[in-house]
Write an enzyme that holds these catalytic residues in place. Sequence first.
Site, PDB file in Angstrom:
ATOM      1  N   LYS A  83       0.697  -1.132  -0.103  1.00 11.52           N
ATOM      2  CA  LYS A  83       0.132  -0.112  -0.105  1.00 11.52           C
ATOM      3  C   LYS A  83       0.826   1.365   0.086  1.00 11.52           C
ATOM      4  CE  LYS A  83      -0.733   0.358   4.906  1.00 11.52           C
ATOM      5  NZ  LYS A  83       0.054   1.470   5.188  1.00 11.52           N
ATOM      6  N   ASP A  84       2.244   1.097   0.458  1.00 13.50           N
ATOM      7  CA  ASP A  84       3.039   2.085   0.271  1.00 13.50           C
ATOM      8  C   ASP A  84       3.865   2.457  -1.160  1.00 13.50           C
ATOM      9  OD1 ASP A  84       2.420   2.521   3.259  1.00 13.50           O
ATOM     10  OD2 ASP A  84       4.145   1.772   3.989  1.00 13.50           O
ATOM     11  N   ARG A 131      -8.000   8.701   3.267  1.00 15.29           N
ATOM     12  CA  ARG A 131      -9.099   7.668   3.074  1.00 15.29           C
ATOM     13  C   ARG A 131      -9.744   7.093   4.283  1.00 15.29           C
ATOM     14  NH1 ARG A 131      -8.756   2.545   4.020  1.00 15.29           N
ATOM     15  NH2 ARG A 131      -6.687   2.604   4.865  1.00 15.29           N
ATOM     16  N   ARG A 132      -9.062   7.112   5.214  1.00 18.05           N
ATOM     17  CA  ARG A 132      -9.847   6.579   6.683  1.00 18.05           C
ATOM     18  C   ARG A 132     -10.571   7.863   7.071  1.00 18.05           C
ATOM     19  NH1 ARG A 132      -4.681   3.434   8.700  1.00 18.05           N
ATOM     20  NH2 ARG A 132      -5.011   1.568   7.869  1.00 18.05           N
ATOM     21  N   ARG A 149       0.737  10.100  13.642  1.00 12.67           N
ATOM     22  CA  ARG A 149       1.731   9.566  12.829  1.00 12.67           C
ATOM     23  C   ARG A 149       2.816   8.544  13.762  1.00 12.67           C
ATOM     24  NH1 ARG A 149       4.238  11.968   9.069  1.00 12.67           N
ATOM     25  NH2 ARG A 149       5.037   9.951   8.909  1.00 12.67           N
ATOM     26  N   ARG A 155       1.804   4.751  18.177  1.00 14.17           N
ATOM     27  CA  ARG A 155       0.414   4.943  17.868  1.00 14.17           C
ATOM     28  C   ARG A 155      -0.576   4.589  19.161  1.00 14.17           C
ATOM     29  NH1 ARG A 155      -1.138   5.369  11.326  1.00 14.17           N
ATOM     30  NH2 ARG A 155       1.047   5.656  10.638  1.00 14.17           N
ATOM     31  N   CYS A 242      -0.480   8.211  -3.672  1.00 17.76           N
ATOM     32  CA  CYS A 242      -0.553   7.162  -2.483  1.00 17.76           C
ATOM     33  C   CYS A 242      -1.305   8.373  -1.360  1.00 17.76           C
ATOM     34  CB  CYS A 242       0.676   7.126  -1.768  1.00 17.76           C
ATOM     35  SG  CYS A 242       1.563   5.757  -2.843  1.00 17.76           S
TER      36      CYS A 242
END
Length: 305
Positions: A83-84, A131-132, A149, A155, A242
């Site tokens: 995904k990155d 997106r989230r 981040r 996190r 991205c």
Amino acid sequence: MTQVPLRIATRKSPLALWQAEHVAARLRAAQPELVVELLPLSTRGDEVLDRSLAAIGGKGLFLKELEVALAENRADLAVHSLKDVPAQLDAPFELAAILERADGADAFVCNDFASLDELPHGARVGTSSLRRTAQLRARRPDLEIADLRGNVGTRLAKLDRGDYAAIILAVAGLERMGLGTRIRSRLAPPEWLPAPGQAAIALETRAGDASVIECVKVLDDAPTRRNVSAERALNAAMGGDCTMPLGAWCEIAADDTLHLRGLLGDARNGRLLRADVQGDDPAALGREVARLLRERGADAMLRPL
């Protein structure tokens, strides 16, 4: 005769190191004579934590230093979360293998409530993803959404000290780190879409490096490659950024065709555009979902304020 080791470039974060070690173990199991070494590197995406990914240039910042190591022949292989990886790789590189995808859903992580719908009005939720954010605003417009981040452990620590009521992470990352018990509920397709390629591990090599490509292709999972190729084709057709608030999820249907779902969101107001198509050609499916999203207003949604 001493065997030349296969050198794997990886980010230094605990999750990235887990993924690189997993790849190394899989390669050693398939080829017991193989010597594998890890080359941990720090990337700009790991170092700049006081601004959002969108503000500093996107997820491609997690790749640059690893690709430099490949180009300079300090490494033979780079391990990434797919995904990155930008939708279009630079010409000197290729994705030689994509491992079987793990659980592609997002995770609702919270100490006091079991689901997103149970959060109290105005609760503070942390995420680093547009997106989230768009999907959160669509489902719970009352929430306060704040940037988050850092690596998985950082996190979770911010959640545990009370900076957020809940945070959204990837199920696969938590499970790979042995933290699956922190998942209170899954945010999953078809209602909630992940990032293109989420939960798949990709192996990047120098283009045409035949010996390395031959070595790693044993790890390539054909069904996963079909699915993520469609998702990445959608990302490419939408511009390949991205940081775009784009969700994508492709599955192989009972008749062996592909079913690709796409979602484009507005992180400011939670407006969502959706489209889905079925067919055999991953690239064509990605282009068609992009066409449908544009037909439904995607370009206007992406236009800066």
